[in-house]
Design a protein around this motif. Structure first.
Motif, short mmCIF file in Angstrom:
data_model
loop_
_atom_site.label_atom_id
_atom_site.label_comp_id
_atom_site.label_asym_id
_atom_site.label_seq_id
_atom_site.Cartn_x
_atom_site.Cartn_y
_atom_site.Cartn_z
N LEU A 41 -29.22 2.91 1.81
CA LEU A 41 -29.13 2.95 0.35
C LEU A 41 -29.36 4.36 -0.17
CD1 LEU A 41 -30.97 -0.25 -0.93
CD2 LEU A 41 -28.53 0.23 -0.94
N LEU A 79 -28.62 6.57 -13.72
CA LEU A 79 -27.82 5.38 -13.44
C LEU A 79 -27.89 5.00 -11.96
CD1 LEU A 79 -25.59 3.28 -14.09
CD2 LEU A 79 -23.93 5.10 -13.71
N LEU A 80 -27.71 5.99 -11.09
CA LEU A 80 -27.75 5.71 -9.65
C LEU A 80 -29.13 5.23 -9.22
CD1 LEU A 80 -25.58 8.68 -8.34
CD2 LEU A 80 -24.96 6.27 -8.36
N ILE A 82 -31.26 3.52 -10.98
CA ILE A 82 -31.41 2.12 -11.40
C ILE A 82 -30.59 1.19 -10.48
CG2 ILE A 82 -30.94 0.46 -13.25
CD1 ILE A 82 -31.37 2.78 -15.25
N VAL A 83 -29.34 1.56 -10.26
CA VAL A 83 -28.45 0.70 -9.45
C VAL A 83 -28.97 0.54 -8.02
CG1 VAL A 83 -26.14 0.65 -8.39
CG2 VAL A 83 -26.36 1.11 -10.83
N TYR A 84 -29.33 1.66 -7.39
CA TYR A 84 -29.78 1.58 -5.99
C TYR A 84 -31.21 1.03 -5.91
CZ TYR A 84 -25.40 3.55 -4.55
OH TYR A 84 -24.05 3.72 -4.34
N LEU A 86 -32.32 -1.37 -7.88
CA LEU A 86 -32.11 -2.82 -7.96
C LEU A 86 -31.61 -3.37 -6.61
CD1 LEU A 86 -30.41 -3.08 -11.48
CD2 LEU A 86 -32.61 -4.07 -10.84
N SER A 87 -30.76 -2.61 -5.95
CA SER A 87 -30.26 -3.06 -4.63
C SER A 87 -31.42 -3.15 -3.64
CB SER A 87 -29.20 -2.09 -4.11
OG SER A 87 -28.13 -2.03 -5.03
N VAL A 89 -34.54 -3.79 -4.44
CA VAL A 89 -35.30 -4.99 -4.83
C VAL A 89 -34.61 -6.25 -4.29
CG1 VAL A 89 -36.03 -6.40 -6.82
CG2 VAL A 89 -36.24 -3.91 -6.90
N ALA A 90 -33.25 -6.21 -4.26
CA ALA A 90 -32.50 -7.38 -3.77
C ALA A 90 -32.70 -7.57 -2.27
CB ALA A 90 -31.02 -7.22 -4.09
N VAL A 92 -31.58 -5.52 0.10
CA VAL A 92 -30.40 -5.09 0.84
C VAL A 92 -30.83 -4.26 2.04
CG1 VAL A 92 -28.38 -3.59 0.75
CG2 VAL A 92 -28.87 -5.14 -1.13
N SER B 42 -25.71 -5.06 -9.73
CA SER B 42 -26.87 -4.89 -8.83
C SER B 42 -27.99 -5.87 -9.18
CB SER B 42 -27.39 -3.44 -8.92
OG SER B 42 -26.35 -2.56 -8.57
N ILE B 46 -29.74 -9.51 -6.87
CA ILE B 46 -31.13 -9.93 -6.62
C ILE B 46 -31.22 -11.46 -6.58
CG2 ILE B 46 -33.47 -9.95 -7.60
CD1 ILE B 46 -32.85 -7.18 -8.78
#
Lengths: 92, 189
Positions: A41, A79-80, A82-84, A86-87, A89-90, A92, B42, B46
């Motif tokens: 990531l 932006l990046l 936040i996006v990465y 969140l990934s 947190v998911a 990934v 994204s 989750i």
């Protein structure tokens, strides 16, 4: 003419850099297997930022407007992040 | 000082931007809109990580990588058209714009092939959250590619330096958005 030649060279280098990053990311993606996790990531986020910076600076020619360049780069970085983030947190 | 620098006098803080300042308002807005889409994508991951992982594995990463290379090369042609336009010629910028446009059409064709393969496999907008957002984000981007092709054609018709700079700026925005979308949809796992 001299300025044009310099810009031509910069645009060409920018293009080659973008192609190299695209290819490197694709190869790394095929190679990285299942669940590469946060290092993958982080690498993707950094590569995305480098590509965006190259397009903003060399294709869109924001080198001529350094304050705006800094603003667009900061927005892209946020932006990046936040996006990465969140990934991550998911899971990934 | 370039033509656009002098043409932008009177735009206040926007006057230092290359090309038409209104195009930069659009570029900033589009970056925020697509950014919000990527954040939504994204965040949705989750809630359904397994669905996103399996759906992403069904995408053709090779084709998407090829399309990325096609689009950044098209952007290079547009950048060269701007440079060529500063040298009081109309033929060379038009040739570079033709290259940019043809590569843009190739991007469009590859993306439509990708959509066709998915639709023939029964994967549509309502299959799951991943594909809903996949079609929305890539489809909205594709709409910008089509609109950008129209702008490139208009600029090729009237290849004045300020038109070239403004038209190319839109095309580079399309490029910029794609390099942000591509890894998030196809490679993050």
């Amino acid at each position: 003419m001299k300025t044009s030649r310099h810009f031509l060279s910069r645009a060409t280098w920018a293009w080659l850099f973008l192609l190299a990053l695209t290819l490197a990311t694709a190869v790394a993606g095929l190679w990285s297997g299942e669940g590469p996790g946060w290092p993958w990531l982080l690498a993707l986020g950094l590569v995305s930022f480098l590509k965006a910076r190259t397009i903003l600076s060399d294709y869109l020619d924001l080198r001529r407007a350094p304050d705006w360049r800094a603003g667009f780069l900061a927005t892209t970085a946020l932006l990046l992040a936040i996006v990465y983030g969140l990934s991550l947190v998911a899971g990934v | 000082m370039t033509d656009s620098d002098s043409a932008n006098a009177g735009w206040g803080p926007l006057s230092s931007l290359p090309g038409n300042p209104l195009m930069w308002v659009l570029i900033g807005s589009e970056l925020l809109v697509f950014g919000a889409g990527l954040i939504a994508f994204s965040a949705a991951r989750i809630a359904e990580p397994a669905v996103f992982a399996s759906s992403q594995d069904s995408l053709d990463r090779g084709l998407a990588t090829l399309n990325t290379a096609v689009l950044v090369t098209s952007g290079y042609c547009a950048a060269q058209a701007v440079i060529a336009g500063r040298e009081a010629s109309t033929k060379r910028p038009r040739l570079w714009l033709l290259g940019a446009g043809l590569l843009g059409l190739l991007f469009l064709a590859i993306k439509l092939l990708e959509y066709r393969a998915k639709l023939e496999a029964g994967v549509g907008l309502e299959t799951n959250t991943f594909f809903t957002l996949y079609y929305l984000l890539t489809g909205f981007h594709l709409a910008h590619v089509i609109f950008g092709l129209g702008i490139l054609a208009l600029v090729a018709w009237l290849p004045r330096p300020e038109n070239l700079e403004t038209g190319a700026a839109f095309w580079h925005m399309v490029d910029l958005v794609w390099v942000l979308i591509f890894p998030v949809i196809y490679l993050v796992r």
